[in-house]
Design a protein around this motif. Structure first.
Motif, PDB file in Angstrom:
ATOM      1  N   CYS C  28       0.832  -1.195   0.000  1.00 35.88           N
ATOM      2  CA  CYS C  28       0.000   0.000   0.000  1.00 35.88           C
ATOM      3  C   CYS C  28       0.872   1.252   0.000  1.00 35.88           C
ATOM      4  CB  CYS C  28      -0.878  -0.040   1.251  1.00 35.88           C
ATOM      5  SG  CYS C  28      -2.357   0.899   1.119  1.00 35.88           S
ATOM      6  N   ALA C  30       3.891   1.481  -1.102  1.00 40.26           N
ATOM      7  CA  ALA C  30       4.671   1.600  -2.323  1.00 40.26           C
ATOM      8  C   ALA C  30       3.811   1.996  -3.504  1.00 40.26           C
ATOM      9  CB  ALA C  30       5.384   0.279  -2.610  1.00 40.26           C
ATOM     10  N   VAL C  31       2.583   1.521  -3.528  1.00 39.70           N
ATOM     11  CA  VAL C  31       1.792   1.610  -4.741  1.00 39.70           C
ATOM     12  C   VAL C  31       0.913   2.856  -4.790  1.00 39.70           C
ATOM     13  CG1 VAL C  31      -0.227   0.534  -5.774  1.00 39.70           C
ATOM     14  CG2 VAL C  31       1.802  -0.801  -5.373  1.00 39.70           C
ATOM     15  N   LYS C  32       0.367   3.249  -3.647  1.00 40.43           N
ATOM     16  CA  LYS C  32      -0.629   4.326  -3.671  1.00 40.43           C
ATOM     17  C   LYS C  32       0.017   5.660  -4.017  1.00 40.43           C
ATOM     18  CE  LYS C  32      -3.915   1.649  -2.323  1.00 40.43           C
ATOM     19  NZ  LYS C  32      -4.995   1.242  -3.195  1.00 40.43           N
ATOM     20  N   ARG C  33      -0.677   6.436  -4.824  1.00 38.95           N
ATOM     21  CA  ARG C  33      -0.183   7.772  -5.127  1.00 38.95           C
ATOM     22  C   ARG C  33      -0.889   8.819  -4.283  1.00 38.95           C
ATOM     23  NH1 ARG C  33      -0.942   8.561 -11.160  1.00 38.95           N
ATOM     24  NH2 ARG C  33      -0.283  10.677 -10.732  1.00 38.95           N
ATOM     25  N   ASN C  34      -1.994   8.432  -3.691  1.00 38.08           N
ATOM     26  CA  ASN C  34      -2.701   9.328  -2.786  1.00 38.08           C
ATOM     27  C   ASN C  34      -1.978   9.352  -1.438  1.00 38.08           C
ATOM     28  OD1 ASN C  34      -4.537  10.530  -1.052  1.00 38.08           O
ATOM     29  ND2 ASN C  34      -6.263   9.804  -2.253  1.00 38.08           N
ATOM     30  N   LEU C  36      -2.983  10.012   1.425  1.00 41.95           N
ATOM     31  CA  LEU C  36      -3.747   9.361   2.498  1.00 41.95           C
ATOM     32  C   LEU C  36      -3.676   7.847   2.365  1.00 41.95           C
ATOM     33  CD1 LEU C  36      -6.573  11.920   2.375  1.00 41.95           C
ATOM     34  CD2 LEU C  36      -5.137  11.497   4.338  1.00 41.95           C
ATOM     35  N   GLY C  37      -3.579   7.369   1.127  1.00 42.22           N
ATOM     36  CA  GLY C  37      -3.408   5.934   0.918  1.00 42.22           C
ATOM     37  C   GLY C  37      -2.099   5.456   1.513  1.00 42.22           C
ATOM     38  N   VAL C 105      -3.357  15.725  -3.640  1.00 44.58           N
ATOM     39  CA  VAL C 105      -2.720  14.911  -2.616  1.00 44.58           C
ATOM     40  C   VAL C 105      -1.867  13.832  -3.264  1.00 44.58           C
ATOM     41  CG1 VAL C 105      -4.282  15.256  -0.685  1.00 44.58           C
ATOM     42  CG2 VAL C 105      -4.864  13.633  -2.467  1.00 44.58           C
ATOM     43  N   ASP C 106      -1.492  14.055  -4.542  1.00 46.52           N
ATOM     44  CA  ASP C 106      -0.658  13.103  -5.269  1.00 46.52           C
ATOM     45  C   ASP C 106       0.782  13.250  -4.787  1.00 46.52           C
ATOM     46  OD1 ASP C 106       0.642  11.519  -6.978  1.00 46.52           O
ATOM     47  OD2 ASP C 106      -0.008  12.511  -8.819  1.00 46.52           O
TER      48      ASP C 106
END
Lengths: 406, 231, 115
Positions: C28, C30-34, C36-37, C105-106
């Motif tokens: 999560c 590593a992959v999320k660009r958000n 908050l993610g 939020v990127d």
């Protein structure tokens, strides 16, 4: 009861416990559902009387006492709508999340001595924590409805609930400190006897903090004057604008469930729980004050005591709802951060000091200190504790520490 | 009738079937929800799955006999931190504007690495024999009280024979450090997130003013003109 | 049936669940660009670690009824929960600040210091 099932009927152990668990669940569910029916009717009547009306008068005879049942049937028959842009899964899920949180909190709530779904060693915190989860239902409903009004309501609710958890937690800690246990059953038992033993009359600080608790409890269950999440004059109906029918009613079952829950919690923490103001059973010689040997009938009386107190709390909330105007969001935050939190913190400190210098409470403590029976009283309370099947409480532990250091 | 009348006492969990059943239930919820957090693209759904996962973890804590930690997990983590997170999600919701999808290549590399990591961890989990033996299934004494005493510096669970006040391994100092730390964080977060006054319009306002009919700045200037005229 | 196969839960089973949570959290992050993610990934990782602490500290799960870590495991878990709350508050404040300045939020867009 489980022992009865195992020994007399001969059920296997796991089946017996499953039956008991199911029975407890059904009983708790009935408390919530039946309570909601009664409270909705009461709310209508009280609102009407406060507004100089009569309220429901005809449904079911004299006082409109079947009104909430009629409401229920109407809600069942309503069309179940969902907005086009809604997130279907979350929209369907949200009411059940709310309801489940409210329901789960009842698991650790004792209705009389040992009459509890699951006696938890950390009962107080479990109840407060699970009650705090109800906000997720509201947030999900607000988000999933794809409506600006709903989203606004949900945002307000999130901000409000997170803020009010702080003073609520502080208020709840005070009875825990006085009782030396987080177990709700133990806290209730510590207040047995005359009404002067109730924690609200323990000292002036607890008396003040009880009202702080009431304020925070009303805010945390989203009732007026803190019902900003559904402010109907600004946000149509807030987070449940888009809901109808049975799903809408689930939100209301959850709301009345949590109202009853925080009132019952207030009763257990501050108002003596299932103990009446006068220890009638002890005076009549029916029990020796150690409730573990109470006959079954006394437990039923205890249940009634608690229900009476909790219902009084709910009625108080209704009275407040129809009396006070709704606060603005900044006023809500001011109440929490500038008033409730500092007052709760100061009272917490005060109770701590009071407990240090005058243990045993205002009335009973000062009399006993004057009569010089404090040592004996401590001895007696020690024996009572060790009679309890609980492990060492903080009080006994600290006494051990004290003895060892001598 | 000495025991709970219609209550479920702790011995429910002492029976082997039920402990295994609830462990399986909570573990499955926790793992599946964690996977859904990774796989889902919608931030609010991610938050919901995170709630499920952490709630199930709290259930596992209760099963392991750590009641106080479980309740704290529910209260602080799920009831506080995650509500804050969801709040942040709503303040920054912008799914219509930018799609935050990750390139498939990144996903594949990350999953391979994670699978390798998982393999190592699982192998490590089963590497020691005493860890694989199931517990005695006996209900231990509640840990909330010793925990509280440990936090104020008295270890009642150890050193009972040497005297409880032996200043050995209480947690008073870490406890104080954590509380000061929390205070600093409180002030720091409030400072960071406060609304600042700026002269240059923020990009957010520019984005907002594109689709709003009347930009906010013009409303402000008209009120200043009015107030200036009245003076 | 499956419960019978599993037997009663042991420390190892808890460790496996913790490992799964941990790996999911790592992916999560590593992959999320958000942003908050990413934050949610951190929470998952911390929870995986917490589960291990509690499993090692639990007398209930220990084979001989006396866990190697004792109470320390639960105390550590408590501290982790507290620090995670603090971390989330600060990270959220930073994210909101970032959103105010960049309207997104990127995390890939946070390259102001990139030369």
């Amino acid at each position: 009861m489980a022992e009865f099932l195992i020994e007399t009927i001969g059920l296997p152990i796991w089946l017996a416990w499953t039956c008991i668990a199911g029975l407890s669940a059904v009983l708790i569910l009935n408390v919530i559902a039946g309570g909601a029916l009664v409270f909705i009717w009461a709310e209508r009547k009280i609102a009407a009387r406060i507004q100089d009306r009569l309220g429901p008068t005809r449904t079911g005879g004299r006082f409109g006492w079947l009104q909430s049942l009629a409401d229920g049937i109407k809600l069942l028959a309503k069309e179940d709508l969902m907005p086009d842009g809604a997130d279907a899964l979350l929209f369907r899920l949200a009411p059940y999340v709310s309801f489940c949180a409210s329901f789960c909190a009842f698991i650790a709530l004792p209705f009389a001595f040992d009459t509890v779904g699951q006696r938890l060693n950390v009962g107080v915190f479990f109840v407060v924590a699970v009650l705090g989860l109800e906000v997720f239902g509201v947030i999900l409903a607000g988000y999933a409805s794809a409506s600006k009004w709903s989203l606004f309501g949900a945002m307000r609710e999130a901000a409000q609930v997170v803020s009010y958890e702080v003073p609520l937690g502080m208020c709840v800690v005070v009875p825990v400190m006085l009782a030396g246990s987080m177990d709700l059953v133990t806290i209730g038992e510590k207040q047995a006897g005359w009404a002067t033993n109730w924690f609200i009359f323990h000292d002036p600080f607890t008396f003040i903090i009880f009202w702080v608790y009431c304020t925070c409890a009303i805010a945390s269950v989203n009732r007026a004057p803190f019902d900003l999440a559904e402010a109907e004059s600004e946000l149509v109906a807030g987070f449940h604008t888009e809901y109808s029918g049975l799903r809408w009613s689930f939100f209301f079952m959850a709301e009345y469930g949590s109202m009853f829950l925080v009132s019952a919690l207030a009763a257990i923490l501050f108002l003596g729980g299932w103990n009446g103001p006068i220890p009638v059973s002890e005076l009549l010689g029916l029990s020796d004050g150690v409730s573990a040997t109470d006959p079954f009938a006394l437990r039923i009386v205890g249940c009634m005591n608690l229900f009476l107190k909790a219902t009084a709390g709910v009625l108080l909330m209704m009275w407040i709802r129809w009396t006070l105007p709704r606060l603005r969001i900044d006023q809500v935050m001011t109440t929490c951060l500038k008033y409730c939190t500092p007052i709760a913190a100061a009272m917490f400190l005060g109770v701590m000091l009071w407990q240090l210098f005058l243990p045993g409470g205002l009335v009973a403590g000062s009399f006993r200190a004057a009569a010089g029976v404090r040592e004996g009283w401590l001895e007696q309370s020690y024996r009572k504790e060790s009679a309890d099947e609980e492990s060492l409480s903080v009080k006994t532990l600290s006494r051990h520490v004290f003895e060892v250091s001598r | 009738m000495n025991q709970a009348s219609f209550g479920i006492s702790v011995s429910l969990f002492a029976s082997i079937d039920w402990h295994g059943f609830f462990f399986l239930l909570f573990a499955a919820i926790a793992c599946v929800a964690a996977l859904m957090v990774v796989l889902s693209n919608n931030v609010v759904r991610m938050a919901l799955h995170l709630v499920l996962s952490l709630g199930a973890t709290a259930g596992l804590f209760f099963l392991a006999g750590a009641e106080f930690v479980g309740a704290m997990q529910l209260m602080i983590y799920v009831g506080g931190t995650l509500v804050l997170l969801v709040f942040g999600v709503m303040l920054t919701a912008q799914t219509q504007l930018v799609s935050l999808r990750t390139p498939a290549g990144d996903r594949v590399i990350a999953s391979i690495l994670a699978a390798a990591l998982l393999a190592v961890l699982v192998q490590a989990a089963f590497s020691i024999e005493s860890w694989q033996k199931p517990g005695q299934g006996m209900v231990s004494a509640p840990t909330a009280t010793p925990l509280g005493m440990a936090l104020v510096g008295v270890r009642v669970d150890q050193h009972a024979e040497e005297g409880l006040l032996a200043p050995k391994s209480g947690y008073l100092l870490p406890f104080e450090i954590v509380s000061v730390h929390l205070l600093v964080v409180l002030i720091g977060a409030a400072y960071l997130a406060r609304a600042k006054r700026r002269r240059v319009p923020r990009p957010v306002d520019l984005v907002a003013s594109v689709d709003s009919v009347e930009p906010r700045s013009s409303g402000n200037s008209s009120t200043t003109i009015l107030s200036g005229g009245s003076e | 049936m499956i419960i019978a196969l599993l037997g009663v839960a042991s420390v190892s089973h808890y460790l496996v669940v913790g490992a799964i949570l941990f790996s999911c959290g790592v992916v999560c992050m590593a992959v999320k660009r958000n942003a908050l993610g990413v934050l949610m990934g951190i929470e998952l990782v911390l929870n995986g670690a917490n589960l291990n602490f509690v499993a090692f500290g639990s007398n209930y799960l220990a084979a001989d009824g006396k866990s190697p870590l004792g109470l320390d495991g639960e105390v550590m878990a408590l501290f982790v929960i507290l620090l995670a709350a603090a971390e989330a508050a600060v990270a959220l404040a930073i994210t909101l600040n970032f959103y105010n300045n960049h309207a997104t939020v990127d995390v890939d867009r946070a390259d102001d210091l990139h030369g």
